[in-house]
Design a protein around this motif. Sequence first.
Motif, PDB file in Angstrom:
ATOM      1  N   ASP A   1       0.859  -1.174   0.000  1.00 40.30           N
ATOM      2  CA  ASP A   1       0.000   0.000   0.000  1.00 40.30           C
ATOM      3  C   ASP A   1       0.897   1.226   0.000  1.00 40.30           C
ATOM      4  OD1 ASP A   1      -2.593  -1.244   0.179  1.00 40.30           O
ATOM      5  OD2 ASP A   1      -2.079  -1.780   2.232  1.00 40.30           O
TER       6      ASP A   1
ATOM      7  N   GLN B   1      -4.977   5.422   0.327  1.00 40.34           N
ATOM      8  CA  GLN B   1      -3.934   4.459   0.000  1.00 40.34           C
ATOM      9  C   GLN B   1      -4.184   3.898  -1.377  1.00 40.34           C
ATOM     10  OE1 GLN B   1      -3.624   1.409   2.988  1.00 40.34           O
ATOM     11  NE2 GLN B   1      -2.497   2.744   4.342  1.00 40.34           N
ATOM     12  N   ILE B   2      -3.093   3.556  -2.029  1.00 45.15           N
ATOM     13  CA  ILE B   2      -3.164   2.857  -3.299  1.00 45.15           C
ATOM     14  C   ILE B   2      -2.674   1.449  -3.017  1.00 45.15           C
ATOM     15  CG2 ILE B   2      -2.241   2.718  -5.636  1.00 45.15           C
ATOM     16  CD1 ILE B   2      -1.738   5.769  -5.349  1.00 45.15           C
TER      17      ILE B   2
ATOM     18  N   THR C   1      -0.289  -5.820 -10.771  1.00 49.18           N
ATOM     19  CA  THR C   1      -1.008  -4.617 -11.188  1.00 49.18           C
ATOM     20  C   THR C   1      -0.351  -4.110 -12.471  1.00 49.18           C
ATOM     21  OG1 THR C   1      -1.423  -4.038  -8.879  1.00 49.18           O
ATOM     22  CG2 THR C   1      -1.654  -2.259 -10.494  1.00 49.18           C
TER      23      THR C   1
ATOM     24  N   LEU D   1      -2.595   1.140 -12.414  1.00 49.73           N
ATOM     25  CA  LEU D   1      -2.054   2.009 -11.377  1.00 49.73           C
ATOM     26  C   LEU D   1      -2.265   3.478 -11.720  1.00 49.73           C
ATOM     27  CD1 LEU D   1      -0.519   2.575  -8.771  1.00 49.73           C
ATOM     28  CD2 LEU D   1       1.611   2.268 -10.051  1.00 49.73           C
TER      29      LEU D   1
ATOM     30  N   GLN E   1      -5.913   4.357 -11.384  1.00 52.80           N
ATOM     31  CA  GLN E   1      -6.343   4.394  -9.982  1.00 52.80           C
ATOM     32  C   GLN E   1      -5.936   5.714  -9.332  1.00 52.80           C
ATOM     33  OE1 GLN E   1      -4.796   1.280  -7.423  1.00 52.80           O
ATOM     34  NE2 GLN E   1      -5.998   1.974  -5.693  1.00 52.80           N
ATOM     35  N   ILE E   2      -4.722   6.165  -9.581  1.00 54.03           N
ATOM     36  CA  ILE E   2      -4.246   7.431  -9.010  1.00 54.03           C
ATOM     37  C   ILE E   2      -5.072   8.596  -9.553  1.00 54.03           C
ATOM     38  CG2 ILE E   2      -2.287   9.041  -8.931  1.00 54.03           C
ATOM     39  CD1 ILE E   2      -0.469   6.501  -8.888  1.00 54.03           C
TER      40      ILE E   2
ATOM     41  N   GLN F   1      -8.787   8.179  -8.082  1.00 55.82           N
ATOM     42  CA  GLN F   1      -8.893   8.297  -6.626  1.00 55.82           C
ATOM     43  C   GLN F   1      -8.410   9.648  -6.101  1.00 55.82           C
ATOM     44  OE1 GLN F   1      -7.309   4.807  -4.693  1.00 55.82           O
ATOM     45  NE2 GLN F   1      -7.472   5.674  -2.667  1.00 55.82           N
TER      46      GLN F   1
END
Length: 139
Positions: A8, A67-68, A74, A79, A82-83, A86
């Motif tokens: 994470d 948290q990622i 992945t 990734l 997601q960043i 999020q």
Amino acid sequence: QLIQDSMDIRIAPDLTIGSIQEQFQKRFPFLKIEFFKVKSGATIKPENRVDAHKRFSDLNSDPTAGQIHLTGLTTVRELEEQIRSQFGIHAEIFRMSGKVWLRTTTTDTWTLDEQNAEARESGANEQDQGERPDYHEQD
């Protein structure tokens, strides 16, 4: 050998970009994550890269902590998306190739472990760095 353990990455307004990069690079030593200040759909340019000493709150006017969660399985695309979804910031993964960092745009479907392994290999074969092609995904 692919490592499937997870990690994470903690992101918080008070953290510096450099500390986020360090967390990532501990797990993937031949990759790096860079953050860019760009408008949606704009082209990524080196001058838009955010300095490591800047805080996460400098990237986003409404920063949220979180948290990622990622594993070696992945993909780069997962990734980066997601960043973006999020945290509302643009991130790019770079892979070491000999002595230069390559942006992984054409290999975004590769997993982080695959990228890291390719970079480790290219570092071992530095003498052919000029001859090593980058692999492109087929549409």
